[in-house]
Design a protein around this motif. Structure first.
Motif, PDB file in Angstrom:
ATOM      1  N   SER A  65       0.812  -1.220   0.000  1.00  0.00           N
ATOM      2  CA  SER A  65       0.000   0.000   0.000  1.00  0.00           C
ATOM      3  C   SER A  65       0.846   1.270   0.000  1.00  0.00           C
ATOM      4  O   SER A  65       0.390   2.316  -0.462  1.00  0.00           O
ATOM      5  N   SER A  66       2.088   1.169   0.501  1.00  0.00           N
ATOM      6  CA  SER A  66       2.940   2.359   0.607  1.00  0.00           C
ATOM      7  C   SER A  66       3.986   2.474  -0.499  1.00  0.00           C
ATOM      8  O   SER A  66       4.349   3.583  -0.892  1.00  0.00           O
ATOM      9  N   ASN A  67       4.458   1.331  -0.992  1.00  0.00           N
ATOM     10  CA  ASN A  67       5.599   1.338  -1.900  1.00  0.00           C
ATOM     11  C   ASN A  67       5.316   0.835  -3.310  1.00  0.00           C
ATOM     12  O   ASN A  67       6.181   0.955  -4.183  1.00  0.00           O
ATOM     13  N   PHE A  68       4.144   0.265  -3.529  1.00  0.00           N
ATOM     14  CA  PHE A  68       3.807  -0.228  -4.864  1.00  0.00           C
ATOM     15  C   PHE A  68       2.596   0.481  -5.445  1.00  0.00           C
ATOM     16  O   PHE A  68       2.672   1.112  -6.494  1.00  0.00           O
ATOM     17  N   ASP A  69       1.483   0.389  -4.753  1.00  0.00           N
ATOM     18  CA  ASP A  69       0.225   0.923  -5.291  1.00  0.00           C
ATOM     19  C   ASP A  69       0.280   2.407  -5.654  1.00  0.00           C
ATOM     20  O   ASP A  69      -0.217   2.779  -6.722  1.00  0.00           O
ATOM     21  N   PRO A  70       0.853   3.289  -4.835  1.00  0.00           N
ATOM     22  CA  PRO A  70       0.829   4.711  -5.180  1.00  0.00           C
ATOM     23  C   PRO A  70       1.467   5.012  -6.536  1.00  0.00           C
ATOM     24  O   PRO A  70       1.018   5.913  -7.251  1.00  0.00           O
ATOM     25  N   TYR A  71       2.493   4.253  -6.903  1.00  0.00           N
ATOM     26  CA  TYR A  71       3.208   4.508  -8.152  1.00  0.00           C
ATOM     27  C   TYR A  71       2.605   3.741  -9.325  1.00  0.00           C
ATOM     28  O   TYR A  71       2.415   4.294 -10.409  1.00  0.00           O
ATOM     29  N   ALA A  72       2.285   2.465  -9.108  1.00  0.00           N
ATOM     30  CA  ALA A  72       1.715   1.658 -10.190  1.00  0.00           C
ATOM     31  C   ALA A  72       0.332   2.165 -10.585  1.00  0.00           C
ATOM     32  O   ALA A  72       0.018   2.262 -11.777  1.00  0.00           O
ATOM     33  N   SER A  73      -0.499   2.485  -9.616  1.00  0.00           N
ATOM     34  CA  SER A  73      -1.858   2.951  -9.931  1.00  0.00           C
ATOM     35  C   SER A  73      -1.829   4.317 -10.599  1.00  0.00           C
ATOM     36  O   SER A  73      -2.584   4.578 -11.542  1.00  0.00           O
ATOM     37  N   ALA A  74      -0.942   5.211 -10.136  1.00  0.00           N
ATOM     38  CA  ALA A  74      -0.853   6.545 -10.734  1.00  0.00           C
ATOM     39  C   ALA A  74      -0.290   6.475 -12.151  1.00  0.00           C
ATOM     40  O   ALA A  74      -0.715   7.229 -13.042  1.00  0.00           O
ATOM     41  N   ALA A  75       0.657   5.561 -12.383  1.00  0.00           N
ATOM     42  CA  ALA A  75       1.204   5.382 -13.727  1.00  0.00           C
ATOM     43  C   ALA A  75       0.128   4.864 -14.680  1.00  0.00           C
ATOM     44  O   ALA A  75       0.018   5.319 -15.828  1.00  0.00           O
ATOM     45  N   VAL A  96       5.281  13.197 -15.759  1.00  0.00           N
ATOM     46  CA  VAL A  96       4.731  12.624 -14.525  1.00  0.00           C
ATOM     47  C   VAL A  96       4.817  11.113 -14.573  1.00  0.00           C
ATOM     48  O   VAL A  96       5.234  10.459 -13.605  1.00  0.00           O
ATOM     49  N   PHE A  97       4.444  10.532 -15.710  1.00  0.00           N
ATOM     50  CA  PHE A  97       4.500   9.079 -15.868  1.00  0.00           C
ATOM     51  C   PHE A  97       5.919   8.560 -15.664  1.00  0.00           C
ATOM     52  O   PHE A  97       6.150   7.599 -14.927  1.00  0.00           O
ATOM     53  N   ASN A  98       6.890   9.186 -16.317  1.00  0.00           N
ATOM     54  CA  ASN A  98       8.278   8.728 -16.212  1.00  0.00           C
ATOM     55  C   ASN A  98       8.795   8.826 -14.782  1.00  0.00           C
ATOM     56  O   ASN A  98       9.541   7.949 -14.316  1.00  0.00           O
ATOM     57  N   ALA A  99       8.400   9.884 -14.070  1.00  0.00           N
ATOM     58  CA  ALA A  99       8.824  10.046 -12.675  1.00  0.00           C
ATOM     59  C   ALA A  99       8.228   8.950 -11.798  1.00  0.00           C
ATOM     60  O   ALA A  99       8.904   8.411 -10.910  1.00  0.00           O
ATOM     61  N   LEU A 100       6.977   8.596 -12.057  1.00  0.00           N
ATOM     62  CA  LEU A 100       6.317   7.541 -11.295  1.00  0.00           C
ATOM     63  C   LEU A 100       6.990   6.186 -11.525  1.00  0.00           C
ATOM     64  O   LEU A 100       7.243   5.432 -10.583  1.00  0.00           O
ATOM     65  N   GLU A 106      10.434   1.668  -9.978  1.00  0.00           N
ATOM     66  CA  GLU A 106      11.581   0.793 -10.235  1.00  0.00           C
ATOM     67  C   GLU A 106      12.515   0.738  -9.029  1.00  0.00           C
ATOM     68  O   GLU A 106      13.058  -0.333  -8.702  1.00  0.00           O
ATOM     69  N   ALA A 107      12.702   1.866  -8.362  1.00  0.00           N
ATOM     70  CA  ALA A 107      13.547   1.879  -7.162  1.00  0.00           C
ATOM     71  C   ALA A 107      12.944   1.003  -6.063  1.00  0.00           C
ATOM     72  O   ALA A 107      13.658   0.283  -5.357  1.00  0.00           O
ATOM     73  N   LYS A 108      11.627   1.061  -5.932  1.00  0.00           N
ATOM     74  CA  LYS A 108      10.947   0.214  -4.933  1.00  0.00           C
ATOM     75  C   LYS A 108      11.079  -1.261  -5.306  1.00  0.00           C
ATOM     76  O   LYS A 108      11.309  -2.123  -4.438  1.00  0.00           O
ATOM     77  N   LEU A 109      10.946  -1.558  -6.586  1.00  0.00           N
ATOM     78  CA  LEU A 109      11.012  -2.953  -7.017  1.00  0.00           C
ATOM     79  C   LEU A 109      12.425  -3.518  -6.935  1.00  0.00           C
ATOM     80  O   LEU A 109      12.600  -4.740  -6.869  1.00  0.00           O
ATOM     81  N   ASP A 110      13.422  -2.648  -6.915  1.00  0.00           N
ATOM     82  CA  ASP A 110      14.782  -3.121  -6.657  1.00  0.00           C
ATOM     83  C   ASP A 110      14.856  -3.735  -5.255  1.00  0.00           C
ATOM     84  O   ASP A 110      15.519  -4.764  -5.043  1.00  0.00           O
ATOM     85  N   VAL A 111      14.165  -3.109  -4.316  1.00  0.00           N
ATOM     86  CA  VAL A 111      14.122  -3.639  -2.949  1.00  0.00           C
ATOM     87  C   VAL A 111      13.297  -4.927  -2.915  1.00  0.00           C
ATOM     88  O   VAL A 111      13.672  -5.906  -2.260  1.00  0.00           O
ATOM     89  N   TYR A 112      12.182  -4.945  -3.644  1.00  0.00           N
ATOM     90  CA  TYR A 112      11.381  -6.167  -3.761  1.00  0.00           C
ATOM     91  C   TYR A 112      12.261  -7.323  -4.233  1.00  0.00           C
ATOM     92  O   TYR A 112      12.165  -8.443  -3.736  1.00  0.00           O
ATOM     93  N   ASP A 113      13.094  -7.042  -5.237  1.00  0.00           N
ATOM     94  CA  ASP A 113      13.907  -8.097  -5.816  1.00  0.00           C
ATOM     95  C   ASP A 113      14.862  -8.689  -4.784  1.00  0.00           C
ATOM     96  O   ASP A 113      15.104  -9.902  -4.771  1.00  0.00           O
ATOM     97  N   GLN A 114      15.376  -7.840  -3.901  1.00  0.00           N
ATOM     98  CA  GLN A 114      16.244  -8.329  -2.830  1.00  0.00           C
ATOM     99  C   GLN A 114      15.457  -9.205  -1.847  1.00  0.00           C
ATOM    100  O   GLN A 114      15.923 -10.278  -1.448  1.00  0.00           O
ATOM    101  N   ILE A 115      14.279  -8.740  -1.463  1.00  0.00           N
ATOM    102  CA  ILE A 115      13.437  -9.504  -0.539  1.00  0.00           C
ATOM    103  C   ILE A 115      13.090 -10.868  -1.137  1.00  0.00           C
ATOM    104  O   ILE A 115      13.194 -11.911  -0.484  1.00  0.00           O
ATOM    105  N   LEU A 116      12.696 -10.846  -2.412  1.00  0.00           N
ATOM    106  CA  LEU A 116      12.226 -12.062  -3.067  1.00  0.00           C
ATOM    107  C   LEU A 116      13.366 -12.981  -3.495  1.00  0.00           C
ATOM    108  O   LEU A 116      13.117 -14.094  -3.976  1.00  0.00           O
TER     109      LEU A 116
END
Length: 210
Positions: free
Chosen positions: A100-110, A128-132, A137-147
């Motif tokens: 809810s904090s690190n994925f949805d705000p960016y994916a939904s807005a994009a 705006v799209f490119n910034a989102l 992508e920065a958040k998903l870099d962390v996801y990739d480490q977790i996963l």
């Protein structure tokens, strides 16, 4: 009493709820709302709110809240999507907060910029799209480490926290982003979610099962 789900058959939030109905093997009646005709602004619909669920007179809205309600009401059937063990549940709550904090705000807005704005006759803002997407992508870099250390965000069992990603994550290729596919652990995780029968049942639209 059969539960009733109100929403648009292509709506991301409605699909989020319908996925959980299928995971829990709970029959439901789907009442389609025509957004183009303005039915979502009618007094009868506003009384239930978007994506409202009616359970024998009990009305609840907001897709994540509905999903949790379904899981707890039907805890004894289908797949368990919120762990019972205290520590495992803590990991689930952590993962749910991450979504809810690190994925949805960016994916939904994009998705709004590239898909929903044109539908509403508005012009997408490329900057705006490119910034989102850059932030996502920065958040998903962390996801990739977790996963890289576990199968799912909350551990080695799928939970609601994982499933919550499906509607908007599945739209990312349509807006021209490879943010998921370009990260191997995220790609493996997300494909496993998309391959689930529950998502396959709703990804192209929602229909009643009762």
């Amino acid at each position: 009493m059969v539960l009733t789900l109100y929403g648009n058959p292509q709506s991301t939030c409605t699909k989020r709820v319908a996925t959980v109905f299928h995971e829990k093997q709970v029959p439901f009646v789907f009442k389609a709302i025509d957004f183009a005709a303005g039915e979502h602004k009618s007094p009868a619909f506003i009384a239930k709110q978007p994506f409202g669920q009616d359970d024998d007179g009990y009305i609840i809205y907001e897709s994540r809240a509905i999903a949790r309600y379904i899981e707890e009401k039907f805890a004894g059937q289908g797949n368990t999507l919120i762990p019972k063990d205290l520590k495992a549940k803590g990991q689930f709550e952590q993962a749910a907060s991450v979504e809810s904090s690190n994925f949805d705000p960016y994916a939904s807005a994009a998705a709004f910029e590239k898909l929903f704005k044109p539908y509403q006759g508005l012009t997408p803002d490329e900057a705006v799209f490119n910034a989102l997407i850059k932030k996502l992508e920065a958040k998903l870099d962390v996801y990739d480490q977790i996963l890289s250390k576990q199968k799912y965000l909350g551990g080695d069992e799928v939970t609601l926290a994982d499933l919550f990603h499906l509607p908007y994550g599945s739209l990312l290729p349509a807006v021209g982003s490879d943010a998921i596919e370009s990260r191997p652990n995220v790609a493996r995780w997300f494909k496993s979610l998309q391959d689930r029968p529950s998502w396959q049942a709703v990804k192209d639209g929602i229909a009643s099962t009762a």
